[in-house]
Design a protein around this motif. Structure first.
Motif, PDB file in Angstrom:
ATOM      1  N   LEU A   1      -5.915  21.954   3.084  1.00 17.30           N
ATOM      2  CA  LEU A   1      -6.318  21.606   1.589  1.00 17.30           C
ATOM      3  C   LEU A   1      -7.834  21.203   1.512  1.00 17.30           C
ATOM      4  CD1 LEU A   1      -2.865  20.324   0.373  1.00 17.30           C
ATOM      5  CD2 LEU A   1      -3.880  22.631   0.481  1.00 17.30           C
ATOM      6  N   GLY A   2      -8.346  20.319   2.373  1.00 18.44           N
ATOM      7  CA  GLY A   2      -9.465  19.721   2.324  1.00 18.44           C
ATOM      8  C   GLY A   2      -9.682  18.394   1.711  1.00 18.44           C
ATOM      9  N   PRO A   3     -10.975  18.028   1.659  1.00 21.06           N
ATOM     10  CA  PRO A   3     -11.237  16.466   1.046  1.00 21.06           C
ATOM     11  C   PRO A   3     -11.225  16.613  -0.248  1.00 21.06           C
ATOM     12  CG  PRO A   3     -12.731  17.219   2.844  1.00 21.06           C
ATOM     13  CD  PRO A   3     -12.096  18.364   2.562  1.00 21.06           C
ATOM     14  N   GLU A   4     -11.453  17.575  -0.967  1.00 17.79           N
ATOM     15  CA  GLU A   4     -11.322  17.749  -2.594  1.00 17.79           C
ATOM     16  C   GLU A   4     -10.052  17.330  -2.952  1.00 17.79           C
ATOM     17  OE1 GLU A   4     -11.074  21.911  -1.197  1.00 17.79           O
ATOM     18  OE2 GLU A   4     -12.232  20.378  -0.631  1.00 17.79           O
ATOM     19  N   TRP A   5      -9.076  17.582  -2.293  1.00 18.52           N
ATOM     20  CA  TRP A   5      -7.709  17.221  -2.644  1.00 18.52           C
ATOM     21  C   TRP A   5      -7.021  16.089  -2.181  1.00 18.52           C
ATOM     22  CZ3 TRP A   5      -5.136  20.062  -6.438  1.00 18.52           C
ATOM     23  CH2 TRP A   5      -5.535  21.135  -6.772  1.00 18.52           C
TER      24      TRP A   5
ATOM     25  N   TRP B   1      -6.702  12.861  -2.665  1.00 22.98           N
ATOM     26  CA  TRP B   1      -5.612  11.913  -3.470  1.00 22.98           C
ATOM     27  C   TRP B   1      -4.410  12.599  -3.540  1.00 22.98           C
ATOM     28  CZ3 TRP B   1      -6.686   7.161  -4.102  1.00 22.98           C
ATOM     29  CH2 TRP B   1      -7.940   6.565  -4.059  1.00 22.98           C
ATOM     30  N   VAL B   2      -4.497  13.909  -3.745  1.00 23.30           N
ATOM     31  CA  VAL B   2      -3.047  14.648  -3.558  1.00 23.30           C
ATOM     32  C   VAL B   2      -2.634  14.613  -2.382  1.00 23.30           C
ATOM     33  CG1 VAL B   2      -1.860  16.786  -3.725  1.00 23.30           C
ATOM     34  CG2 VAL B   2      -3.379  15.909  -5.521  1.00 23.30           C
ATOM     35  N   ASN B   3      -3.497  14.991  -1.215  1.00 24.23           N
ATOM     36  CA  ASN B   3      -3.157  14.914   0.220  1.00 24.23           C
ATOM     37  C   ASN B   3      -2.451  13.287   0.613  1.00 24.23           C
ATOM     38  OD1 ASN B   3      -4.151  17.340   0.428  1.00 24.23           O
ATOM     39  ND2 ASN B   3      -6.085  16.804   1.357  1.00 24.23           N
ATOM     40  N   ARG B   4      -2.964  12.418   0.379  1.00 22.57           N
ATOM     41  CA  ARG B   4      -2.582  11.024   0.456  1.00 22.57           C
ATOM     42  C   ARG B   4      -1.071  10.859   0.050  1.00 22.57           C
ATOM     43  NH1 ARG B   4      -6.459   7.240   0.966  1.00 22.57           N
ATOM     44  NH2 ARG B   4      -5.500   5.494   0.187  1.00 22.57           N
ATOM     45  N   LYS B   5      -0.606  11.543  -1.117  1.00 25.20           N
ATOM     46  CA  LYS B   5       0.854  11.380  -1.507  1.00 25.20           C
ATOM     47  C   LYS B   5       1.611  12.429  -1.013  1.00 25.20           C
ATOM     48  CE  LYS B   5      -0.962   8.535  -4.430  1.00 25.20           C
ATOM     49  NZ  LYS B   5      -0.805   7.105  -4.120  1.00 25.20           N
ATOM     50  N   ILE B   6       1.130  13.615  -0.422  1.00 25.72           N
ATOM     51  CA  ILE B   6       1.942  14.635   0.352  1.00 25.72           C
ATOM     52  C   ILE B   6       2.487  13.871   1.587  1.00 25.72           C
ATOM     53  CG2 ILE B   6       2.088  16.510   1.790  1.00 25.72           C
ATOM     54  CD1 ILE B   6      -0.042  17.743  -0.679  1.00 25.72           C
TER      55      ILE B   6
ATOM     56  N   LYS C   1     -14.313   2.864  12.884  1.00 26.75           N
ATOM     57  CA  LYS C   1     -15.281   3.540  13.387  1.00 26.75           C
ATOM     58  C   LYS C   1     -16.217   4.327  12.486  1.00 26.75           C
ATOM     59  CE  LYS C   1     -15.668   4.370  17.352  1.00 26.75           C
ATOM     60  NZ  LYS C   1     -16.530   3.657  18.295  1.00 26.75           N
ATOM     61  N   ARG C   2     -15.971   3.951  10.991  1.00 27.32           N
ATOM     62  CA  ARG C   2     -16.529   4.720   9.820  1.00 27.32           C
ATOM     63  C   ARG C   2     -16.581   6.473  10.012  1.00 27.32           C
ATOM     64  NH1 ARG C   2     -15.726   0.387   8.185  1.00 27.32           N
ATOM     65  NH2 ARG C   2     -17.376  -1.159   7.255  1.00 27.32           N
ATOM     66  N   ARG C   3     -15.396   6.679  10.554  1.00 27.80           N
ATOM     67  CA  ARG C   3     -15.175   8.156  10.762  1.00 27.80           C
ATOM     68  C   ARG C   3     -13.877   8.531  10.152  1.00 27.80           C
ATOM     69  NH1 ARG C   3     -16.671   9.999  16.822  1.00 27.80           N
ATOM     70  NH2 ARG C   3     -16.270  11.806  15.928  1.00 27.80           N
ATOM     71  N   GLU C   4     -13.806   8.338   9.046  1.00 32.33           N
ATOM     72  CA  GLU C   4     -12.380   8.514   8.258  1.00 32.33           C
ATOM     73  C   GLU C   4     -12.071   9.963   8.462  1.00 32.33           C
ATOM     74  OE1 GLU C   4     -13.852   4.809   6.544  1.00 32.33           O
ATOM     75  OE2 GLU C   4     -14.725   6.766   6.536  1.00 32.33           O
ATOM     76  N   PHE C   5     -10.865  10.231   8.342  1.00 29.03           N
ATOM     77  CA  PHE C   5     -10.275  11.613   8.134  1.00 29.03           C
ATOM     78  C   PHE C   5     -10.358  12.009   6.661  1.00 29.03           C
ATOM     79  CE2 PHE C   5      -7.093  10.061  11.601  1.00 29.03           C
ATOM     80  CZ  PHE C   5      -7.819  10.595  12.612  1.00 29.03           C
ATOM     81  N   SER C   6     -11.529  12.452   6.410  1.00 28.92           N
ATOM     82  CA  SER C   6     -11.849  12.850   4.946  1.00 28.92           C
ATOM     83  C   SER C   6     -11.022  13.749   3.986  1.00 28.92           C
ATOM     84  CB  SER C   6     -13.307  13.562   5.209  1.00 28.92           C
ATOM     85  OG  SER C   6     -13.314  15.014   5.692  1.00 28.92           O
TER      86      SER C   6
ATOM     87  N   TYR D   1      -7.821  12.866   3.672  1.00 26.05           N
ATOM     88  CA  TYR D   1      -7.005  12.094   2.966  1.00 26.05           C
ATOM     89  C   TYR D   1      -7.291  10.629   2.885  1.00 26.05           C
ATOM     90  CZ  TYR D   1      -4.320  10.218   7.067  1.00 26.05           C
ATOM     91  OH  TYR D   1      -4.130   9.570   8.393  1.00 26.05           O
ATOM     92  N   GLN D   2      -8.112  10.547   3.969  1.00 23.51           N
ATOM     93  CA  GLN D   2      -8.745   9.030   3.827  1.00 23.51           C
ATOM     94  C   GLN D   2     -10.032   8.606   3.053  1.00 23.51           C
ATOM     95  OE1 GLN D   2      -8.908   8.008   8.270  1.00 23.51           O
ATOM     96  NE2 GLN D   2      -7.208   6.680   7.828  1.00 23.51           N
ATOM     97  N   ILE D   3     -10.016   7.410   2.371  1.00 20.52           N
ATOM     98  CA  ILE D   3     -11.334   7.447   1.586  1.00 20.52           C
ATOM     99  C   ILE D   3     -11.875   5.882   1.973  1.00 20.52           C
ATOM    100  CG2 ILE D   3     -11.800   6.882  -0.972  1.00 20.52           C
ATOM    101  CD1 ILE D   3     -10.386   9.435  -0.629  1.00 20.52           C
ATOM    102  N   GLU D   4     -13.378   6.106   2.180  1.00 21.03           N
ATOM    103  CA  GLU D   4     -13.944   5.139   2.625  1.00 21.03           C
ATOM    104  C   GLU D   4     -13.805   3.831   1.692  1.00 21.03           C
ATOM    105  OE1 GLU D   4     -18.613   4.276   3.790  1.00 21.03           O
ATOM    106  OE2 GLU D   4     -18.162   5.860   2.605  1.00 21.03           O
ATOM    107  N   HIS D   5     -13.593   2.711   2.601  1.00 18.52           N
ATOM    108  CA  HIS D   5     -13.464   1.303   1.877  1.00 18.52           C
ATOM    109  C   HIS D   5     -12.018   1.284   0.984  1.00 18.52           C
ATOM    110  CE1 HIS D   5     -17.277   0.687   3.060  1.00 18.52           C
ATOM    111  NE2 HIS D   5     -17.936   1.325   2.185  1.00 18.52           N
ATOM    112  N   ASN D   6     -11.170   2.426   1.425  1.00 12.33           N
ATOM    113  CA  ASN D   6      -9.877   2.275   0.709  1.00 12.33           C
ATOM    114  C   ASN D   6      -8.635   2.242   1.591  1.00 12.33           C
ATOM    115  OD1 ASN D   6      -7.197   3.219  -0.427  1.00 12.33           O
ATOM    116  ND2 ASN D   6      -8.433   3.348  -2.337  1.00 12.33           N
ATOM    117  N   TYR D   7      -8.151   1.139   2.071  1.00 14.72           N
ATOM    118  CA  TYR D   7      -7.326   0.992   3.176  1.00 14.72           C
ATOM    119  C   TYR D   7      -6.005   1.079   2.774  1.00 14.72           C
ATOM    120  CZ  TYR D   7     -11.039  -0.798   5.904  1.00 14.72           C
ATOM    121  OH  TYR D   7     -12.484  -0.818   6.639  1.00 14.72           O
ATOM    122  N   GLY D   8      -5.592   1.924   1.622  1.00 15.03           N
ATOM    123  CA  GLY D   8      -4.147   2.010   1.092  1.00 15.03           C
ATOM    124  C   GLY D   8      -3.249   2.622   2.239  1.00 15.03           C
TER     125      GLY D   8
END
Length: 208
Positions: free
Chosen positions: A26-30, A32-37, A76-81, A83-90
């Motif tokens: 689905l990609g990084p543009e989604w 916030w939805v990807n996190r919920k999935i 590592k500052r290499r987030e899974f873009s 569904y992961q958001i930089e500086h957000n560890y939710g």
């Protein structure tokens, strides 16, 4: 031959990894939805935990390892873009909280709290996402009453299914978790499990 719990744990893991793979497409543009999935994808594991197919120690250890797996890209500052958001560890807080809850709280109550974290939080995030997207606003980190209403309704349903307390207690539980999710001072993946754990202590004191 594998023990039965290992087979169920493997099935639960397949749901989670499948969700991660799906959301990657689905990609990084989604994001916030990807996190919920991915939140939703732990529901089979929670149900297997509830019905005794996955022991509490295995569920807890697996959640802890999954938290470490998600923490590493942040370090590592290499987030899974996707569904992961930089500086957000939710998502990391979510996994570590699930690890502790499943180990220290009674199974029925832990299941209710875990399902609220997975289903209610997932529903509220998706409702908010599409509300803001439809109205042309920035989706990120915004709270709205539509999402909170979705959280409240699903949490009430979970409470009536799993909590052994009076009707007012079940509704109050859902309301407090909704408020914990809505506030902006503490990440909701920490605030909800903390509030839920405190409520359990209150239930115990009131019962005895």
């Amino acid at each position: 031959m594998l023990p039965e719990w290992a087979i169920y744990a493997g099935i639960a893991l397949a749901f989670i990894l499948g969700a991660i793979g799906l959301t990657k497409h689905l990609g990084p543009e989604w994001a916030w939805v990807n996190r919920k999935i991915i939140h939703f994808s732990i529901v089979p594991a929670v149900l297997m935990f509830y019905y005794g197919r996955i022991p509490a120690e295995v569920f807890s250890a697996s959640a802890f390892l999954f938290g470490l797996f998600q923490l590493w890209p942040h370090i590592k500052r290499r987030e899974f873009s996707w569904y992961q958001i930089e500086h957000n560890y939710g998502e990391v807080f979510f996994a570590f909280s699930a690890s502790i809850i499943s180990l220290v709280l009674p199974k029925g109550y832990a299941t209710a709290l875990l399902l609220a974290m997975a289903i209610s939080d997932g529903v509220t995030g998706i409702v908010r996402h599409f509300y803001f997207k439809r109205h042309g606003f920035n989706v990120r980190l915004k709270k709205h009453w539509t999402g909170s209403l979705a959280y409240l309704l699903t949490a009430i349903g979970i409470a009536f299914l799993l909590l052994d307390t009076a009707t007012l207690g079940k509704i109050g539980w859902a309301v407090i978790l909704t408020l914990a999710e809505y506030q902006d001072w503490v990440d909701d993946n920490l605030a909800v499990p903390l509030a839920g754990s405190l409520l359990f202590l209150i239930f115990v004191v009131c019962y005895f």
